[in-house]
Write a protein that holds these residues in place. Structure first.
Motif, PDB file in Angstrom:
ATOM      1  N   ALA A 131      40.305  30.474  49.720  1.00 14.58           N
ATOM      2  CA  ALA A 131      39.345  30.837  50.754  1.00 14.58           C
ATOM      3  C   ALA A 131      39.650  32.241  51.227  1.00 14.58           C
ATOM      4  CB  ALA A 131      39.434  29.857  51.925  1.00 14.58           C
ATOM      5  N   ILE A 132      38.615  32.883  51.750  1.00 13.49           N
ATOM      6  CA  ILE A 132      38.774  34.196  52.359  1.00 13.49           C
ATOM      7  C   ILE A 132      38.073  34.160  53.703  1.00 13.49           C
ATOM      8  CG2 ILE A 132      36.805  35.106  51.046  1.00 13.49           C
ATOM      9  CD1 ILE A 132      38.222  37.888  51.187  1.00 13.49           C
ATOM     10  N   PHE A 133      38.749  34.681  54.716  1.00 12.56           N
ATOM     11  CA  PHE A 133      38.214  34.695  56.068  1.00 12.56           C
ATOM     12  C   PHE A 133      38.023  36.142  56.502  1.00 12.56           C
ATOM     13  CE2 PHE A 133      38.974  34.190  60.798  1.00 12.56           C
ATOM     14  CZ  PHE A 133      37.728  33.650  61.060  1.00 12.56           C
ATOM     15  N   GLY A 134      36.820  36.432  57.006  1.00 10.90           N
ATOM     16  CA  GLY A 134      36.492  37.802  57.393  1.00 10.90           C
ATOM     17  C   GLY A 134      35.934  38.589  56.221  1.00 10.90           C
ATOM     18  N   CYS A 135      35.438  37.898  55.233  1.00 12.31           N
ATOM     19  CA  CYS A 135      34.934  38.520  53.998  1.00 12.31           C
ATOM     20  C   CYS A 135      33.668  39.320  54.262  1.00 12.31           C
ATOM     21  CB  CYS A 135      34.638  37.416  52.990  1.00 12.31           C
ATOM     22  SG  CYS A 135      33.990  37.983  51.409  1.00 12.31           S
ATOM     23  N   PRO A 136      33.654  40.602  53.873  1.00  5.54           N
ATOM     24  CA  PRO A 136      32.420  41.384  53.996  1.00  5.54           C
ATOM     25  C   PRO A 136      31.302  40.757  53.145  1.00  5.54           C
ATOM     26  CG  PRO A 136      34.289  42.810  53.524  1.00  5.54           C
ATOM     27  CD  PRO A 136      34.761  41.398  53.357  1.00  5.54           C
ATOM     28  N   ALA A 137      30.092  40.818  53.633  1.00  6.21           N
ATOM     29  CA  ALA A 137      28.953  40.223  52.924  1.00  6.21           C
ATOM     30  C   ALA A 137      28.834  40.753  51.494  1.00  6.21           C
ATOM     31  CB  ALA A 137      27.665  40.482  53.696  1.00  6.21           C
ATOM     32  N   GLY A 138      29.138  42.023  51.282  1.00  3.43           N
ATOM     33  CA  GLY A 138      29.023  42.618  49.955  1.00  3.43           C
ATOM     34  C   GLY A 138      30.010  42.072  48.930  1.00  3.43           C
ATOM     35  N   PRO A 150      35.779  32.460  41.004  1.00  2.45           N
ATOM     36  CA  PRO A 150      35.328  31.067  41.077  1.00  2.45           C
ATOM     37  C   PRO A 150      36.334  30.236  41.878  1.00  2.45           C
ATOM     38  CG  PRO A 150      35.194  31.877  38.829  1.00  2.45           C
ATOM     39  CD  PRO A 150      35.901  32.932  39.627  1.00  2.45           C
ATOM     40  N   GLY A 151      35.826  29.309  42.660  1.00  3.86           N
ATOM     41  CA  GLY A 151      36.688  28.439  43.447  1.00  3.86           C
ATOM     42  C   GLY A 151      37.135  29.040  44.763  1.00  3.86           C
ATOM     43  N   THR A 152      36.584  30.186  45.130  1.00  3.99           N
ATOM     44  CA  THR A 152      36.948  30.824  46.392  1.00  3.99           C
ATOM     45  C   THR A 152      35.814  30.624  47.387  1.00  3.99           C
ATOM     46  OG1 THR A 152      38.228  32.506  45.245  1.00  3.99           O
ATOM     47  CG2 THR A 152      37.638  32.967  47.517  1.00  3.99           C
ATOM     48  N   ARG A 153      36.162  30.067  48.505  1.00  2.00           N
ATOM     49  CA  ARG A 153      35.175  29.786  49.555  1.00  2.00           C
ATOM     50  C   ARG A 153      35.206  30.890  50.603  1.00  2.00           C
ATOM     51  NH1 ARG A 153      35.439  24.264  52.949  1.00  2.00           N
ATOM     52  NH2 ARG A 153      34.110  24.980  54.637  1.00  2.00           N
ATOM     53  N   ARG A 154      34.055  31.330  51.013  1.00  2.00           N
ATOM     54  CA  ARG A 154      33.924  32.358  52.047  1.00  2.00           C
ATOM     55  C   ARG A 154      33.814  31.657  53.391  1.00  2.00           C
ATOM     56  NH1 ARG A 154      29.027  35.729  53.544  1.00  2.00           N
ATOM     57  NH2 ARG A 154      29.958  37.542  54.550  1.00  2.00           N
ATOM     58  N   LEU A 155      34.841  31.796  54.217  1.00  2.00           N
ATOM     59  CA  LEU A 155      34.869  31.147  55.526  1.00  2.00           C
ATOM     60  C   LEU A 155      34.312  32.096  56.573  1.00  2.00           C
ATOM     61  CD1 LEU A 155      38.461  29.609  55.359  1.00  2.00           C
ATOM     62  CD2 LEU A 155      36.300  28.609  54.587  1.00  2.00           C
TER      63      LEU A 155
END
Length: 148
Positions: free
Chosen positions: A4-11, A18-23
């Motif tokens: 997972a990634i938290f604070g991910c820029p929309a771009g 694959p398998g990474t969730r945008r929190l």
């Protein structure tokens, strides 16, 4: 393996491995023990009050320790332009991703110290360093590893 990634820029959404969730909220961080958790600089500042647990934490090296006080991780990998960061760039003109020390992968593998020349990127390499690290830790390790 779920990352997972938290604070991910929309771009970055379409460039996540694959398998990474945008929190998008601190509450989502608390849902489980993440195998791999990446925090952007803005994500570090929005962690919330409850404890966050993960196997491997990928974080900007300049994130203030006080902001990470509630994060419990088995391994922490820092990225940035400081020589003390685990992932850095050895060149900014012709970007080269530099792995400074052996890094544990969430799948049990190890990324040995080495350098990865980078192709032309859509943004400056220093702005994509966390995303490059996330891809390095989650992409299959093959002889022809392409980070971008």
């Amino acid at each position: 393996m779920e990352g997972a990634i938290f604070g991910c820029p929309a771009g970055w959404a379409g460039r996540l491995p694959p398998g990474t969730r945008r929190l998008t909220s601190a509450e989502e961080l608390e849902e489980r023990v993440w195998t791999l958790l990446a925090l952007t600089a803005s994500g570090c500042g929005r962690l919330g009050e409850r404890p966050v647990r993960c196997g491997t934490l990928l974080v900007p090296g300049d994130c203030p320790p006080a902001e990470l006080a509630r994060v419990r991780a088995e391994a922490v990998i820092s990225c940035g332009l400081s020589p003390r960061d685990s992932l850095t760039l050895s060149s900014l003109e012709s970007p080269v991703l530099c792995v400074q020390r052996a890094l544990p992968r969430p799948d049990g593998g190890i990324v040995e110290p080495q350098e990865f020349p980078l192709p032309d990127l859509p943004e400056p390499a220093e702005e994509l360093l966390l995303l490059l690290g996330l891809r390095l830790l989650q992409m299959p390790l093959t002889t022809a590893l392409r980070l971008w």
